[in-house]
Design an enzyme around this catalytic site. Structure first.
Site, PDB file in Angstrom:
ATOM      1  N   LYS A 122      42.541 -65.651 -14.454  1.00  0.00           N
ATOM      2  CA  LYS A 122      43.820 -65.430 -13.764  1.00  0.00           C
ATOM      3  C   LYS A 122      45.007 -65.470 -14.704  1.00  0.00           C
ATOM      4  CE  LYS A 122      42.640 -66.561  -9.033  1.00  0.00           C
ATOM      5  NZ  LYS A 122      42.877 -67.361  -7.859  1.00  0.00           N
ATOM      6  N   LYS A 206      34.038 -58.232  -9.142  1.00  0.00           N
ATOM      7  CA  LYS A 206      34.083 -58.845  -7.814  1.00  0.00           C
ATOM      8  C   LYS A 206      35.058 -58.096  -6.900  1.00  0.00           C
ATOM      9  CE  LYS A 206      36.410 -62.674  -7.451  1.00  0.00           C
ATOM     10  NZ  LYS A 206      36.958 -64.027  -7.611  1.00  0.00           N
ATOM     11  N   LYS A 209      41.349 -59.250  -3.963  1.00  0.00           N
ATOM     12  CA  LYS A 209      42.668 -58.895  -3.431  1.00  0.00           C
ATOM     13  C   LYS A 209      43.536 -58.271  -4.511  1.00  0.00           C
ATOM     14  CE  LYS A 209      42.697 -63.194  -0.741  1.00  0.00           C
ATOM     15  NZ  LYS A 209      43.166 -64.567  -0.698  1.00  0.00           N
TER      16      LYS A 209
HETATM   17  P1  TYM Z   1      40.186 -67.418  -2.092  1.00  0.00           P
HETATM   18  O1  TYM Z   1      41.377 -67.410  -1.216  1.00  0.00           O
HETATM   19  O2  TYM Z   1      40.258 -66.710  -3.401  1.00  0.00           O
HETATM   20  O3  TYM Z   1      38.922 -66.843  -1.331  1.00  0.00           O
HETATM   21  C1  TYM Z   1      38.546 -67.353  -0.069  1.00  0.00           C
HETATM   22  C2  TYM Z   1      37.046 -67.396   0.062  1.00  0.00           C
HETATM   23  O4  TYM Z   1      36.489 -66.100  -0.099  1.00  0.00           O
HETATM   24  C3  TYM Z   1      35.452 -66.133  -1.072  1.00  0.00           C
HETATM   25  N1  TYM Z   1      35.418 -64.846  -1.780  1.00  0.00           N
HETATM   26  C4  TYM Z   1      34.322 -64.077  -1.901  1.00  0.00           C
HETATM   27  N2  TYM Z   1      33.065 -64.231  -1.432  1.00  0.00           N
HETATM   28  C5  TYM Z   1      32.183 -63.239  -1.703  1.00  0.00           C
HETATM   29  N3  TYM Z   1      32.498 -62.126  -2.422  1.00  0.00           N
HETATM   30  C6  TYM Z   1      33.751 -61.932  -2.908  1.00  0.00           C
HETATM   31  N4  TYM Z   1      34.061 -60.832  -3.580  1.00  0.00           N
HETATM   32  C7  TYM Z   1      34.732 -62.942  -2.658  1.00  0.00           C
HETATM   33  N5  TYM Z   1      36.048 -63.072  -2.968  1.00  0.00           N
HETATM   34  C8  TYM Z   1      36.447 -64.247  -2.432  1.00  0.00           C
HETATM   35  C9  TYM Z   1      35.827 -67.272  -1.998  1.00  0.00           C
HETATM   36  O5  TYM Z   1      34.706 -67.752  -2.708  1.00  0.00           O
HETATM   37  C10 TYM Z   1      36.382 -68.282  -1.023  1.00  0.00           C
HETATM   38  O6  TYM Z   1      35.331 -69.025  -0.422  1.00  0.00           O
HETATM   39  N6  TYM Z   1      40.170 -71.883  -4.297  1.00  0.00           N
HETATM   40  C11 TYM Z   1      39.862 -71.213  -3.033  1.00  0.00           C
HETATM   41  C12 TYM Z   1      40.616 -71.762  -1.843  1.00  0.00           C
HETATM   42  C13 TYM Z   1      40.477 -73.235  -1.695  1.00  0.00           C
HETATM   43  C14 TYM Z   1      39.327 -73.932  -1.254  1.00  0.00           C
HETATM   44  C15 TYM Z   1      39.672 -75.314  -1.252  1.00  0.00           C
HETATM   45  C16 TYM Z   1      38.044 -73.536  -0.851  1.00  0.00           C
HETATM   46  C17 TYM Z   1      41.447 -74.149  -1.944  1.00  0.00           C
HETATM   47  N7  TYM Z   1      40.970 -75.417  -1.682  1.00  0.00           N
HETATM   48  C18 TYM Z   1      38.769 -76.289  -0.862  1.00  0.00           C
HETATM   49  C19 TYM Z   1      37.132 -74.525  -0.478  1.00  0.00           C
HETATM   50  C20 TYM Z   1      37.486 -75.890  -0.484  1.00  0.00           C
HETATM   51  C21 TYM Z   1      40.242 -69.749  -3.203  1.00  0.00           C
HETATM   52  O7  TYM Z   1      41.051 -69.397  -4.001  1.00  0.00           O
HETATM   53  O8  TYM Z   1      39.678 -68.926  -2.320  1.00  0.00           O
END
Ligand code: TYM
Length: 344
Positions: A122, A206, A209
């Site tokens: 990032k 991957k 967004k």
């Molecule tokens: P974020 O907002 O980037 O993504 C949310 C969830 O979507 C999953 N994800 C995917 N799964 C499969 N294929 C993909 N291409 C893909 N892109 C995203 C992510 O793995 C995630 O589960 N750090 C986290 C948010 C967070 C969090 C937490 C999660 C903050 N605190 C505590 C669990 C527990 C994040 O940025 O997700």
């Protein structure tokens, strides 16, 4: 010699996860996270939040952030989360997340954070211009999880390393403060064909967004025509589908489309190949498009319906924040006592 054998955690099981309100949700978020949340709420006490504190680690327009938070909440509801079963709330509305994150910043080691690959991705070439929050981001994530003493964390594969860090922080905190079973060792729930959905334009990247091409992803707000059009244009190879999952290993785009089909239909990749082996993408893509439209178009429609009633979303988020605070506040009070703060 001190015995470092971890003492088993005997508290209740609990699910926690979250999604950042930093852009439109896509199929990866849906299959990697949202679908699992909706399933798990029937099995365990479930806490699902909107990670707005995490979102501001990169610039977010203050005029748009609250609405982006409502959009994630609407997506949760459209994916089947029931506020009567799951606690749904904005992270920033429960101040204890930030408080515990600070204490964890003093537990986590610099070397642990230096290894985090997501920060490297990032921050790119301009690490020195990234916010400090982007670097300490996984420590806040550990606080999100451990403040509820969550035992199960449904996420996509890209979050695996952050979960390992969470386990390290929990173990070091328990050890340093002489409370061997205080925090659990949370289990990531990653399995399944939807855990790593790849870009429709490049099977080695991957689905994300932040990809500049909208054709790389299916957004949850895409209508039936857009969903079908993107699948039709998805990159593939000229070979027919193989007999076995092993033969997909060297065919990233084919593997991805079969994985998406499997995740959307609740089948395994082997079962999908059982049906489509020997057929080309001319036959497979229309079947996938039909399935994707059938499963996803209603989610987008339901999301739009919820967004038409922001007062109801706000009511759900407020009630969720109150319930979450009731669980988070006593954990932080106990943590402060263990750390030895005055008045704790
Ligand atoms: P974020 O907002 O980037 O993504 C949310 C969830 O979507 C999953 N994800 C995917 N799964 C499969 N294929 C993909 N291409 C893909 N892109 C995203 C992510 O793995 C995630 O589960 N750090 C986290 C948010 C967070 C969090 C937490 C999660 C903050 N605190 C505590 C669990 C527990 C994040 O940025 O997700």
């Amino acid at each position: 010699m001190t015995d470092h054998t971890p003492v088993p955690y005997t508290g209740p099981t609990r699910v926690l996860s979250g999604v950042q309100p930093s852009g439109a949700l896509h199929l990866g978020n849906y299959l990697g996270a949202l679908v699992k949340f909706a399933r798990l709420q029937h099995e365990m006490d479930t806490f699902i939040f909107v990670a707005d504190l995490h979102a501001i680690t990169v610039w977010q327009d203050p005029a748009a952030l609250a609405q982006q938070t409502r959009e994630i909440a609407a997506a949760y509801l459209a994916a089947g989360l029931d506020p009567a079963k799951a606690t749904i709330f904005p992270q920033s509305a429960v101040r204890e997340h930030s408080e515990l994150a600070w204490i964890f910043q003093c537990v986590a080691r610099l070397g642990w954070l230096d290894r985090m690959t997501q920060f490297k991705e990032k921050s790119g070439k301009h690490k020195e211009r990234s916010s400090v929050g982007l670097y300490t981001y996984p420590v806040l994530q550990a606080a999100d999880i451990l403040i509820y003493k969550a035992t199960h964390v449904p996420v996509g594969e890209d979050q695996k390393q952050h979960l390992e860090l969470t386990r390290d922080i929990a173990q070091k905190f328990n050890h340093d403060f002489g409370a061997p079973a205080f925090f659990p060792q949370p289990e990531p729930l990653i399995q399944g064909p939807g855990a790593r959905v790849m870009s429709l334009r490049d099977g080695s990247a991957k689905m994300s967004k932040s990809d500049p091409s909208d054709y790389s992803r299916i957004n949850l707000t895409d209508d039936a025509d857009a969903i079908a059009g993107k699948i039709k244009k998805a990159r593939t190879d000229p070979e027919p589908l193989p007999e076995t999952v092993e033969e997909l290993a060297a065919r990233a785009e084919a593997d991805n489309l079969v994985g998406i089909f499997a995740a959307l239909s609740g089948k395994t990749k082997a079962e999908v190949l059982g049906e489509y082996a020997g057929k080309g993408f001319g036959a497979f893509k229309p079947a996938l498009a039909e399935l994707a439209v059938e499963k996803l178009a209603p989610v987008g429609e339901t999301m739009r319906r919820y967004l038409g009633d922001p007062t109801e979303i706000d009511r759900i988020l407020k009630a969720g924040a109150e319930r979450a605070s009731e669980v988070a506040a006593p954990t932080v009070a106990e943590v402060k006592k263990l750390v030895g703060f005055w008045g704790a």
